[in-house]
Design a protein around this motif. Structure first.
Motif, mmCIF file in Angstrom:
data_model
loop_
_atom_site.group_PDB
_atom_site.id
_atom_site.type_symbol
_atom_site.label_atom_id
_atom_site.label_comp_id
_atom_site.label_asym_id
_atom_site.label_seq_id
_atom_site.Cartn_x
_atom_site.Cartn_y
_atom_site.Cartn_z
ATOM 1 N N ILE A 139 0.841 -1.199 0.000
ATOM 2 C CA ILE A 139 0.000 0.000 0.000
ATOM 3 C C ILE A 139 0.874 1.246 0.000
ATOM 4 O O ILE A 139 0.648 2.185 -0.768
ATOM 5 C CB ILE A 139 -0.932 0.022 1.233
ATOM 6 C CG1 ILE A 139 -1.964 -1.100 1.140
ATOM 7 C CG2 ILE A 139 -1.646 1.381 1.349
ATOM 8 C CD1 ILE A 139 -2.869 -1.216 2.354
ATOM 9 N N ALA A 140 1.896 1.255 0.864
ATOM 10 C CA ALA A 140 2.785 2.417 0.952
ATOM 11 C C ALA A 140 3.498 2.659 -0.370
ATOM 12 O O ALA A 140 3.664 3.808 -0.810
ATOM 13 C CB ALA A 140 3.801 2.201 2.068
ATOM 14 N N GLN A 141 3.904 1.579 -1.038
ATOM 15 C CA GLN A 141 4.615 1.708 -2.311
ATOM 16 C C GLN A 141 3.715 2.293 -3.400
ATOM 17 O O GLN A 141 4.115 3.207 -4.137
ATOM 18 C CB GLN A 141 5.139 0.337 -2.748
ATOM 19 C CG GLN A 141 5.948 0.360 -4.033
ATOM 20 C CD GLN A 141 6.486 -1.016 -4.398
ATOM 21 O OE1 GLN A 141 6.679 -1.877 -3.537
ATOM 22 N NE2 GLN A 141 6.716 -1.243 -5.681
ATOM 23 N N ILE A 142 2.486 1.785 -3.502
ATOM 24 C CA ILE A 142 1.558 2.278 -4.519
ATOM 25 C C ILE A 142 1.098 3.698 -4.201
ATOM 26 O O ILE A 142 1.023 4.564 -5.081
ATOM 27 C CB ILE A 142 0.340 1.334 -4.647
ATOM 28 C CG1 ILE A 142 0.772 -0.036 -5.175
ATOM 29 C CG2 ILE A 142 -0.708 1.943 -5.574
ATOM 30 C CD1 ILE A 142 1.354 -0.030 -6.569
ATOM 31 N N LYS A 143 0.814 3.968 -2.917
ATOM 32 C CA LYS A 143 0.364 5.300 -2.529
ATOM 33 C C LYS A 143 1.452 6.351 -2.738
ATOM 34 O O LYS A 143 1.150 7.527 -2.961
ATOM 35 C CB LYS A 143 -0.072 5.298 -1.059
ATOM 36 C CG LYS A 143 -1.355 4.528 -0.810
ATOM 37 C CD LYS A 143 -2.591 5.349 -1.107
ATOM 38 C CE LYS A 143 -2.831 6.387 -0.050
ATOM 39 N NZ LYS A 143 -4.056 7.177 -0.320
ATOM 40 N N ALA A 144 2.707 5.942 -2.657
ATOM 41 C CA ALA A 144 3.800 6.881 -2.913
ATOM 42 C C ALA A 144 3.769 7.331 -4.370
ATOM 43 O O ALA A 144 4.114 8.472 -4.697
ATOM 44 C CB ALA A 144 5.141 6.227 -2.587
ATOM 45 N N GLN A 145 3.333 6.448 -5.265
ATOM 46 C CA GLN A 145 3.228 6.780 -6.689
ATOM 47 C C GLN A 145 1.918 7.506 -6.995
ATOM 48 O O GLN A 145 1.881 8.425 -7.806
ATOM 49 C CB GLN A 145 3.302 5.494 -7.528
ATOM 50 C CG GLN A 145 4.580 4.681 -7.341
ATOM 51 C CD GLN A 145 4.495 3.343 -8.066
ATOM 52 O OE1 GLN A 145 3.807 3.204 -9.079
ATOM 53 N NE2 GLN A 145 5.181 2.346 -7.555
ATOM 54 N N ILE A 146 0.834 7.055 -6.336
ATOM 55 C CA ILE A 146 -0.498 7.592 -6.628
ATOM 56 C C ILE A 146 -1.189 7.915 -5.310
ATOM 57 O O ILE A 146 -2.012 7.142 -4.813
ATOM 58 C CB ILE A 146 -1.344 6.582 -7.445
ATOM 59 C CG1 ILE A 146 -0.520 5.929 -8.551
ATOM 60 C CG2 ILE A 146 -2.570 7.261 -8.035
ATOM 61 C CD1 ILE A 146 -1.174 4.737 -9.185
#
Length: 289
Positions: A139-146
Motif C-alpha cells: 500500500i505504501a509503495q503504490i500510494k507513494a506513486q499515486i
C-alpha cells in the motif's frame, strides 16, 4: 492485482489505446451534447461545480467543455510511462468496462491494490473507488506513486489449504442467511474491515485478492463470500460482482457455489461476471436461484 511479466509491450499498448478511446469519447460527448444553440446575449457564467475542472458553462445551458478530467489525464500519463502492466487482459478489462460505462459514477469496491488501480479509479470518474489490500508495504509503495487512491489495509485469517472444509461449511444454514457481514455467523464472512466499507452499497465489486496461488496464502474464499453477501444485503437494486483468476480451483469452485451459477452473466478468459440482486426486497428469495 499486481503486474505480471507477460507481454508487457502489447498490454501496455492496449491500455494506452483504451484510454485514448475514452479520451475521444469525452471530447465527442462534450463537443456535441445538445443540438440547440445559445443566445448570443447570454453571459458566460463559471459554475462552481465545474471550476475545478476548468470547464466554463453558459447560463441556462448544459455545461460544455473539451478538457478531460484530471483522473483520466493522470491515468494516461501513468500508463504511458509505466514499466509494468495490469494483470488482466484487454478482453477481461473490457468485461468490467461495459458495466462501468452504464453505472459510473458509482460505488466500486476492489479487493486488491495494484498497478491497474489508477485505471479503475479513472474509469469510475466522479464515483468512489476503494481498494482493500493485505500488504501494508505494498500500500505504501503504490500510494507513494499515486497518493489520490483510497486504499485500506485488511487482514485475512484463512488459508488456501482450508478451502475444502470452508466450501463444505458454506452449505450450512448460517452461511445461507443474508445479513450484514459484521453480524453473520458464517465462518467465511469477513467482519474486520473498516466500518465504512459495510455502510456503503457497492454497485460493483471486483475480487482480485488476497493472495491465493499457494497453500499457505490467505485465499479468496472469504472475499468471494463477503462480496456476495454485501450484494444480497443491499437495500434494493443489484450489484455486479467480478472474480478474477477463475482458472484456479478456489476461485472457480467458490464463485460458482457462493455467487451462484444462476447469477452468472458471462465469463471472459479468467474473469467471471455475476449480477446479484438484493435479497432484502424479497426475503423468500433463495440464496442461489
Amino acid at each position: 492485482m499486481r503486474g505480471k511479466p507477460h507481454n508487457p509491450f502489447n498490454l501496455k499498448t492496449v491500455l494506452i489505446c483504451l484510454f485514448f478511446l475514452l479520451f475521444l469519447f469525452f471530447i465527442l460527448r462534450s463537443t456535441f451534447p445538445y443540438p440547440q444553440r445559445t443566445s448570443p446575449r447570454s453571459p458566460a457564467v463559471l459554475h462552481p461545480s465545474n471550476a475545478s475542472e476548468g470547464c466554463p458553462s453558459l447560463s441556462n445551458t448544459p455545461p460544455t467543455c473539451t478538457k478531460i478530467p484530471p483522473s483520466l489525464s493522470h491515468a494516461l500519463v501513468h500508463y504511458a510511462t509505466l514499466n509494468f502492466t495490469p494483470q488482466q487482459t484487454f478482453k477481461e478489462i473490457s468485461t468490467s468496462l461495459k458495466v462501468l460505462e452504464n453505472k459510473s459514477p458509482c460505488n466500486f469496491l476492489v479487493f486488491g491494490l495494484g498497478h491497474d488501480s489508477l485505471m479503475w479509479t479513472a474509469l469510475n470518474h466522479g464515483g468512489r473507488t476503494v481498494f482493500l489490500e493485505e500488504d501494508k508495504e505494498w500500500i505504501a509503495q503504490i500510494k507513494a506513486q499515486i497518493p489520490s487512491l483510497e486504499a485500506h489495509h485488511v487482514s485475512y485469517d484463512t488459508k488456501v489449504a482450508q478451502a475444502g472444509e470452508l466450501l463444505e461449511a458454506a452449505s450450512s444454514e448460517e452461511c445461507r442467511v443474508v445479513s450484514d457481514p459484521r453480524s453473520s455467523k458464517c465462518r467465511l464472512a469477513l467482519s474486520n474491515f473498516p466500518s465504512e466499507i459495510y455502510d456503503v452499497e457497492w454497485d460493483l465489486i471486483m475480487v482480485d485478492a488476497p493472495t491465493g496461488y499457494f497453500e499457505g496464502a490467505p485465499g479468496r474464499m472469504g472475499a468471494i463470500y463477503t462480496a456476495g453477501l454485501m450484494a444480497r444485503n443491499r437495500e434494493s437494486g443489484e450489484s455486479d460482482v467480478f472474480v478474477h483468476d477463475v482458472d484456479r480451483v478456489v476461485e472457480d469452485r467458490f464463485s460458482k457455489a457462493l455467487l451462484c451459477e444462476g447469477y452468472l452473466v458471462e465469463q471472459e478468459g479468467r474473469i467471471r461476471h455475476f449480477n446479484i440482486p438484493s435479497h432484502r426486497t424479497s426475503p423468500s428469495r433463495p440464496f442461489c436461484p
